[in-house]
Design a protein around this motif. Sequence first.
Motif, PDB file in Angstrom:
ATOM      1  N   GLY A  92      73.567  37.634  82.855  1.00 15.16           N
ATOM      2  CA  GLY A  92      74.479  38.767  82.779  1.00 15.16           C
ATOM      3  C   GLY A  92      73.899  40.002  83.425  1.00 15.16           C
ATOM      4  N   ARG A  93      74.767  40.917  83.808  1.00 17.53           N
ATOM      5  CA  ARG A  93      74.366  42.149  84.495  1.00 17.53           C
ATOM      6  C   ARG A  93      74.455  43.309  83.512  1.00 17.53           C
ATOM      7  N   LEU A  94      73.376  44.078  83.410  1.00 15.96           N
ATOM      8  CA  LEU A  94      73.327  45.212  82.497  1.00 15.96           C
ATOM      9  C   LEU A  94      73.728  46.518  83.187  1.00 15.96           C
ATOM     10  N   THR A  95      73.140  46.780  84.353  1.00 18.02           N
ATOM     11  CA  THR A  95      73.436  47.975  85.147  1.00 18.02           C
ATOM     12  C   THR A  95      73.377  47.573  86.619  1.00 18.02           C
ATOM     13  N   VAL A  96      73.466  48.542  87.507  1.00 20.15           N
ATOM     14  CA  VAL A  96      73.404  48.244  88.936  1.00 20.15           C
ATOM     15  C   VAL A  96      72.026  47.752  89.359  1.00 20.15           C
ATOM     16  N   ASN A  97      71.006  48.016  88.534  1.00 24.32           N
ATOM     17  CA  ASN A  97      69.660  47.556  88.895  1.00 24.32           C
ATOM     18  C   ASN A  97      68.936  46.893  87.718  1.00 24.32           C
ATOM     19  N   VAL A 117      63.575  33.631  79.112  1.00 27.03           N
ATOM     20  CA  VAL A 117      64.768  34.465  79.268  1.00 27.03           C
ATOM     21  C   VAL A 117      64.253  35.893  79.389  1.00 27.03           C
ATOM     22  N   THR A 118      64.543  36.542  80.504  1.00 24.36           N
ATOM     23  CA  THR A 118      63.948  37.860  80.744  1.00 24.36           C
ATOM     24  C   THR A 118      64.983  38.899  81.157  1.00 24.36           C
ATOM     25  N   LEU A 119      64.674  40.129  80.794  1.00 25.43           N
ATOM     26  CA  LEU A 119      65.393  41.286  81.321  1.00 25.43           C
ATOM     27  C   LEU A 119      64.636  41.748  82.557  1.00 25.43           C
ATOM     28  N   ARG A 120      65.354  41.790  83.669  1.00 22.32           N
ATOM     29  CA  ARG A 120      64.728  42.142  84.947  1.00 22.32           C
ATOM     30  C   ARG A 120      65.351  43.436  85.470  1.00 22.32           C
ATOM     31  N   SER A 121      64.523  44.296  86.004  1.00 21.37           N
ATOM     32  CA  SER A 121      65.025  45.523  86.622  1.00 21.37           C
ATOM     33  C   SER A 121      64.254  45.789  87.898  1.00 21.37           C
ATOM     34  N   TRP A 122      64.864  46.541  88.794  1.00 18.18           N
ATOM     35  CA  TRP A 122      64.252  46.761  90.104  1.00 18.18           C
ATOM     36  C   TRP A 122      64.570  48.163  90.599  1.00 18.18           C
ATOM     37  N   GLY A 127      59.413  54.732  98.793  1.00 19.72           N
ATOM     38  CA  GLY A 127      59.125  53.837  99.914  1.00 19.72           C
ATOM     39  C   GLY A 127      58.593  52.483  99.509  1.00 19.72           C
ATOM     40  N   ASP A 128      58.264  52.309  98.228  1.00 17.48           N
ATOM     41  CA  ASP A 128      57.829  51.011  97.718  1.00 17.48           C
ATOM     42  C   ASP A 128      59.007  50.305  97.049  1.00 17.48           C
ATOM     43  N   TYR A 129      58.830  49.012  96.793  1.00 16.46           N
ATOM     44  CA  TYR A 129      59.841  48.235  96.085  1.00 16.46           C
ATOM     45  C   TYR A 129      59.186  47.590  94.867  1.00 16.46           C
ATOM     46  N   ILE A 130      59.826  47.737  93.698  1.00 19.88           N
ATOM     47  CA  ILE A 130      59.245  47.231  92.465  1.00 19.88           C
ATOM     48  C   ILE A 130      60.286  46.413  91.703  1.00 19.88           C
ATOM     49  N   ILE A 131      59.855  45.254  91.199  1.00 17.17           N
ATOM     50  CA  ILE A 131      60.681  44.409  90.341  1.00 17.17           C
ATOM     51  C   ILE A 131      59.884  44.144  89.069  1.00 17.17           C
ATOM     52  N   LEU A 132      60.495  44.378  87.906  1.00 21.49           N
ATOM     53  CA  LEU A 132      59.829  44.179  86.623  1.00 21.49           C
ATOM     54  C   LEU A 132      60.638  43.228  85.744  1.00 21.49           C
ATOM     55  N   ASN A 133      59.946  42.510  84.846  1.00 19.37           N
ATOM     56  CA  ASN A 133      60.680  41.789  83.818  1.00 19.37           C
ATOM     57  C   ASN A 133      59.858  41.689  82.537  1.00 19.37           C
ATOM     58  N   TYR A 134      60.563  41.478  81.435  1.00 22.55           N
ATOM     59  CA  TYR A 134      59.931  41.143  80.160  1.00 22.55           C
ATOM     60  C   TYR A 134      60.910  40.291  79.366  1.00 22.55           C
ATOM     61  N   SER A 135      60.395  39.537  78.397  1.00 23.29           N
ATOM     62  CA  SER A 135      61.206  38.564  77.686  1.00 23.29           C
ATOM     63  C   SER A 135      62.131  39.204  76.650  1.00 23.29           C
ATOM     64  N   VAL A 136      63.334  38.649  76.570  1.00 20.50           N
ATOM     65  CA  VAL A 136      64.313  39.046  75.564  1.00 20.50           C
ATOM     66  C   VAL A 136      64.951  37.791  74.980  1.00 20.50           C
ATOM     67  N   GLY A 156      55.724  41.471  87.124  1.00 23.06           N
ATOM     68  CA  GLY A 156      56.438  42.190  88.168  1.00 23.06           C
ATOM     69  C   GLY A 156      55.785  42.087  89.531  1.00 23.06           C
ATOM     70  N   TYR A 157      56.522  42.589  90.507  1.00 21.22           N
ATOM     71  CA  TYR A 157      56.092  42.635  91.899  1.00 21.22           C
ATOM     72  C   TYR A 157      56.116  44.075  92.397  1.00 21.22           C
TER      73      TYR A 157
END
Length: 266
Positions: A92-97, A117-122, A127-136, A156-157
């Motif tokens: 499912g989608r929580l927000t635009v990111n 099962v993770t909540l991922r945000s980016w 100028g950098d790009y970051i992707i994070l997640n943690y379990s829910v 994350g990356y």
Amino acid sequence: MSGGGERVYIPDDSDFSSFRAQCESLEGWHCRYNKAGITVWSQGQEESCTVQKIKTRLCCKDVPAETLYDVLHDSHYRSKWDSNMIETHDIGRLTVNADVGYYSWKCPSPLKNRDFVTLRSWLPLDGDYIILNYSVKHPKYPPRKDFVRAVSLQTGYLVKANGARACVLYYLTQVDPRGSLPKWVVNRVSQILAPKAMKQIYRAGLRYPEWKRHHDPWYKPWVYPEQSSVPSLSLAELSLQRADSLECVDEAGLPEEPPGTSDPQD
């Protein structure tokens, strides 16, 4: 991730900045591998063989930062390069990111396979790009009998541009595998599995532009959220995945098999 305390929350700019600082800092990290543009560090007590922080850095020639960011997001392309993946899909989608997703992966034999099962945000940040997640926890995705439900405490990356046609990728993860692992697993992660995974990502970055030209080239919902067809999800439907509420398996005594029998091939 700790900014939300005991509640599920969507990371903010300070969380992304803190993650970037962890990636770029060397303080408290022990180098475990450093060859051919790939470095692996660990943090924590090796003897515990359970929850450790692992950090990797990859120097990517001929792969722009934007391309590698797309590779890490594109779930349709992931099956082409992620040989550890068993299954992945958006829930499912929580927000635009930010969204919630499911991911299962192959562990070195004879260990049981794990899933998350993770909540991922980016976020693109300075100028950098970051992707994070943690379990829910999601009520429709309880632990499965054929997997051990593991817990991502923080994963994350960080993708940093290094000129117009190159980049540096950091991958940082702290996972509770829900079990006591053999010491050989901890060693294999830093010496074999982590470097191999980074090589796979690098090769995926080199091949992605050509693949994408033939597979919905304009479809990038991580950049253009209006393209997303993933159903909306409310934070109220989620709760934190606490490690102590899950089954814990004891695999500490399992013998090591030769790498070629269980590890994905290059």
